[in-house]
Design a protein around this motif. Structure first.
Motif, PDB file in Angstrom:
ATOM      1  N   ALA A 162       0.818  -1.205   0.000  1.00 38.00           N
ATOM      2  CA  ALA A 162       0.000   0.000   0.000  1.00 38.00           C
ATOM      3  C   ALA A 162       0.859   1.265   0.000  1.00 38.00           C
ATOM      4  O   ALA A 162       0.378   2.340  -0.366  1.00 38.00           O
ATOM      5  CB  ALA A 162      -0.935   0.002   1.205  1.00 38.00           C
ATOM      6  N   ALA A 163       2.100   1.149   0.412  1.00 37.97           N
ATOM      7  CA  ALA A 163       3.063   2.263   0.371  1.00 37.97           C
ATOM      8  C   ALA A 163       2.521   3.542   1.007  1.00 37.97           C
ATOM      9  O   ALA A 163       2.639   4.631   0.456  1.00 37.97           O
ATOM     10  CB  ALA A 163       3.511   2.506  -1.058  1.00 37.97           C
ATOM     11  N   GLY A 164       1.883   3.415   2.161  1.00 36.08           N
ATOM     12  CA  GLY A 164       1.430   4.590   2.903  1.00 36.08           C
ATOM     13  C   GLY A 164       0.034   5.071   2.573  1.00 36.08           C
ATOM     14  O   GLY A 164      -0.470   5.992   3.207  1.00 36.08           O
ATOM     15  N   MET A 208      -3.786   4.696   2.809  1.00 35.83           N
ATOM     16  CA  MET A 208      -4.807   3.984   3.560  1.00 35.83           C
ATOM     17  C   MET A 208      -5.863   3.408   2.622  1.00 35.83           C
ATOM     18  O   MET A 208      -6.327   2.287   2.809  1.00 35.83           O
ATOM     19  CB  MET A 208      -5.465   4.905   4.594  1.00 35.83           C
ATOM     20  CG  MET A 208      -6.499   4.188   5.445  1.00 35.83           C
ATOM     21  SD  MET A 208      -5.854   2.739   6.314  1.00 35.83           S
ATOM     22  CE  MET A 208      -5.085   3.515   7.695  1.00 35.83           C
ATOM     23  N   ARG A 209      -6.229   4.159   1.590  1.00 36.05           N
ATOM     24  CA  ARG A 209      -7.226   3.675   0.628  1.00 36.05           C
ATOM     25  C   ARG A 209      -6.708   2.415  -0.066  1.00 36.05           C
ATOM     26  O   ARG A 209      -7.434   1.428  -0.208  1.00 36.05           O
ATOM     27  CB  ARG A 209      -7.552   4.758  -0.394  1.00 36.05           C
ATOM     28  CG  ARG A 209      -8.632   4.360  -1.343  1.00 36.05           C
ATOM     29  CD  ARG A 209      -9.027   5.435  -2.305  1.00 36.05           C
ATOM     30  NE  ARG A 209      -8.104   6.550  -2.275  1.00 36.05           N
ATOM     31  CZ  ARG A 209      -8.179   7.620  -3.027  1.00 36.05           C
ATOM     32  NH1 ARG A 209      -9.153   7.740  -3.873  1.00 36.05           N
ATOM     33  NH2 ARG A 209      -7.307   8.591  -2.949  1.00 36.05           N
ATOM     34  N   ASP A 210      -5.435   2.421  -0.496  1.00 41.45           N
ATOM     35  CA  ASP A 210      -4.853   1.242  -1.127  1.00 41.45           C
ATOM     36  C   ASP A 210      -4.777   0.082  -0.143  1.00 41.45           C
ATOM     37  O   ASP A 210      -5.021  -1.077  -0.510  1.00 41.45           O
ATOM     38  CB  ASP A 210      -3.457   1.539  -1.676  1.00 41.45           C
ATOM     39  CG  ASP A 210      -3.478   2.447  -2.898  1.00 41.45           C
ATOM     40  OD1 ASP A 210      -4.583   2.703  -3.439  1.00 41.45           O
ATOM     41  OD2 ASP A 210      -2.391   2.903  -3.304  1.00 41.45           O
ATOM     42  N   ALA A 211      -4.441   0.377   1.103  1.00 35.54           N
ATOM     43  CA  ALA A 211      -4.343  -0.677   2.115  1.00 35.54           C
ATOM     44  C   ALA A 211      -5.696  -1.353   2.327  1.00 35.54           C
ATOM     45  O   ALA A 211      -5.780  -2.580   2.386  1.00 35.54           O
ATOM     46  CB  ALA A 211      -3.826  -0.101   3.431  1.00 35.54           C
ATOM     47  N   LEU A 212      -6.757  -0.562   2.418  1.00 30.71           N
ATOM     48  CA  LEU A 212      -8.087  -1.130   2.605  1.00 30.71           C
ATOM     49  C   LEU A 212      -8.528  -1.929   1.387  1.00 30.71           C
ATOM     50  O   LEU A 212      -9.116  -3.012   1.516  1.00 30.71           O
ATOM     51  CB  LEU A 212      -9.098  -0.025   2.910  1.00 30.71           C
ATOM     52  CG  LEU A 212      -8.958   0.625   4.283  1.00 30.71           C
ATOM     53  CD1 LEU A 212      -9.881   1.837   4.404  1.00 30.71           C
ATOM     54  CD2 LEU A 212      -9.245  -0.391   5.379  1.00 30.71           C
ATOM     55  N   SER A 213      -8.220  -1.417   0.202  1.00 27.16           N
ATOM     56  CA  SER A 213      -8.566  -2.123  -1.022  1.00 27.16           C
ATOM     57  C   SER A 213      -7.822  -3.457  -1.104  1.00 27.16           C
ATOM     58  O   SER A 213      -8.417  -4.495  -1.421  1.00 27.16           O
ATOM     59  CB  SER A 213      -8.228  -1.250  -2.232  1.00 27.16           C
ATOM     60  OG  SER A 213      -8.442  -1.953  -3.425  1.00 27.16           O
ATOM     61  N   LEU A 214      -6.524  -3.430  -0.799  1.00 30.07           N
ATOM     62  CA  LEU A 214      -5.738  -4.663  -0.815  1.00 30.07           C
ATOM     63  C   LEU A 214      -6.230  -5.659   0.232  1.00 30.07           C
ATOM     64  O   LEU A 214      -6.282  -6.862  -0.023  1.00 30.07           O
ATOM     65  CB  LEU A 214      -4.254  -4.356  -0.601  1.00 30.07           C
ATOM     66  CG  LEU A 214      -3.531  -3.708  -1.777  1.00 30.07           C
ATOM     67  CD1 LEU A 214      -2.144  -3.233  -1.357  1.00 30.07           C
ATOM     68  CD2 LEU A 214      -3.434  -4.676  -2.948  1.00 30.07           C
ATOM     69  N   LEU A 215      -6.586  -5.149   1.412  1.00 33.89           N
ATOM     70  CA  LEU A 215      -7.104  -6.021   2.458  1.00 33.89           C
ATOM     71  C   LEU A 215      -8.413  -6.678   2.013  1.00 33.89           C
ATOM     72  O   LEU A 215      -8.595  -7.887   2.203  1.00 33.89           O
ATOM     73  CB  LEU A 215      -7.298  -5.252   3.762  1.00 33.89           C
ATOM     74  CG  LEU A 215      -7.847  -6.062   4.940  1.00 33.89           C
ATOM     75  CD1 LEU A 215      -6.918  -7.224   5.285  1.00 33.89           C
ATOM     76  CD2 LEU A 215      -8.043  -5.152   6.149  1.00 33.89           C
ATOM     77  N   ASP A 216      -9.297  -5.904   1.401  1.00 33.90           N
ATOM     78  CA  ASP A 216     -10.550  -6.477   0.882  1.00 33.90           C
ATOM     79  C   ASP A 216     -10.264  -7.569  -0.147  1.00 33.90           C
ATOM     80  O   ASP A 216     -10.882  -8.638  -0.123  1.00 33.90           O
ATOM     81  CB  ASP A 216     -11.420  -5.389   0.239  1.00 33.90           C
ATOM     82  CG  ASP A 216     -12.131  -4.521   1.253  1.00 33.90           C
ATOM     83  OD1 ASP A 216     -12.242  -4.947   2.425  1.00 33.90           O
ATOM     84  OD2 ASP A 216     -12.571  -3.415   0.879  1.00 33.90           O
ATOM     85  N   GLN A 217      -9.318  -7.306  -1.041  1.00 35.84           N
ATOM     86  CA  GLN A 217      -8.952  -8.300  -2.053  1.00 35.84           C
ATOM     87  C   GLN A 217      -8.373  -9.556  -1.398  1.00 35.84           C
ATOM     88  O   GLN A 217      -8.686 -10.676  -1.799  1.00 35.84           O
ATOM     89  CB  GLN A 217      -7.918  -7.728  -3.019  1.00 35.84           C
ATOM     90  CG  GLN A 217      -8.453  -6.664  -3.947  1.00 35.84           C
ATOM     91  CD  GLN A 217      -7.338  -6.052  -4.784  1.00 35.84           C
ATOM     92  OE1 GLN A 217      -6.404  -6.739  -5.180  1.00 35.84           O
ATOM     93  NE2 GLN A 217      -7.441  -4.755  -5.048  1.00 35.84           N
ATOM     94  N   ALA A 218      -7.531  -9.354  -0.380  1.00 37.43           N
ATOM     95  CA  ALA A 218      -6.899 -10.490   0.300  1.00 37.43           C
ATOM     96  C   ALA A 218      -7.938 -11.347   1.013  1.00 37.43           C
ATOM     97  O   ALA A 218      -7.862 -12.576   0.995  1.00 37.43           O
ATOM     98  CB  ALA A 218      -5.841  -9.999   1.282  1.00 37.43           C
ATOM     99  N   ILE A 219      -8.908 -10.697   1.640  1.00 30.66           N
ATOM    100  CA  ILE A 219      -9.975 -11.442   2.329  1.00 30.66           C
ATOM    101  C   ILE A 219     -10.763 -12.267   1.313  1.00 30.66           C
ATOM    102  O   ILE A 219     -11.050 -13.448   1.541  1.00 30.66           O
ATOM    103  CB  ILE A 219     -10.891 -10.485   3.122  1.00 30.66           C
ATOM    104  CG1 ILE A 219     -10.113  -9.872   4.302  1.00 30.66           C
ATOM    105  CG2 ILE A 219     -12.132 -11.209   3.618  1.00 30.66           C
ATOM    106  CD1 ILE A 219     -10.837  -8.719   4.989  1.00 30.66           C
ATOM    107  N   ALA A 220     -11.092 -11.648   0.180  1.00 35.36           N
ATOM    108  CA  ALA A 220     -11.830 -12.376  -0.858  1.00 35.36           C
ATOM    109  C   ALA A 220     -10.976 -13.503  -1.451  1.00 35.36           C
ATOM    110  O   ALA A 220     -11.466 -14.620  -1.640  1.00 35.36           O
ATOM    111  CB  ALA A 220     -12.267 -11.412  -1.962  1.00 35.36           C
TER     112      ALA A 220
END
Length: 168
Positions: free
Chosen positions: A15-17, A19-31
């Motif tokens: 996510a490189a700092g 927060m929006r990218d971090a949340l998006s990546l986390l959602d993708q990882a959960i799925a």
């Protein structure tokens, strides 16, 4: 959601700092992980290099085994792993090794690869870790100049070997 700390670390680095990218990546990882966030699934999702390859590379380097280095590079090519990402991850591993050498208490006890980091730190000269880091970083920059990424990666590995201290 169940998770592995190493998986979250990978997501935060990617996510490189942001927060929006971090949340998006986390959602993708959960799925991607069917409701859990596991390191191996996140590495696959992000296309990052398995640490086992990097530890094997370091072992081959410290053993002076060029054939093993080339075999590992071939295995990585078969899996279509990014050699740029591999050199980036190698530089990160070398940073962690240097931290283990100079501030071993900074490597948290729950880090799964802590013992391997400490073992590598004990086997390597502090100066050689610095040189390896520079070679990995510059090798990554030079990939675009190489005939192809595989050749650039192999030459970087062989450069690491060429500058390794004589183990005899």
């Amino acid at each position: 959601v169940s998770f592995e700390p190493a998986a979250l670390h990978l997501l935060s680095r990617s996510a490189a700092g942001s927060m929006r990218d971090a949340l998006s990546l986390l959602d993708q990882a959960i799925a991607h992980g069917s409701g859990s966030v596991q390191e191996i699934q996140v590495r696959e999702m992000l296309g990052t290099v398995d640490l086992e390859y990097l530890f094997d590379l370091m072992d081959a380097l410290l053993s002076g085994n060029a054939a093993a280095l080339l075999k590992i590079a071939d295995d990585m090519a078969v899996r279509s792993l990014s050699f740029s990402a591999a050199l980036q991850e190698l530089a990160t591993l070398l940073t962690r090794i240097q931290v283990a050498q100079l501030a071993p208490d900074a490597i948290a006890g729950e880090v799964p690869e802590r013992e391997r980091l400490l073992a590598l730190a004990a086997r390597m000269d502090i100066e050689f870790v610095q040189l390896c880091y520079q070679i990995a970083v510059h090798g990554r920059q030079e990939l675009a100049l190489a005939p192809d990424e595989f050749s650039g990666f192999v030459m970087t590995l062989l450069r690491l070997l060429a500058f390794a201290p004589d183990s005899s």
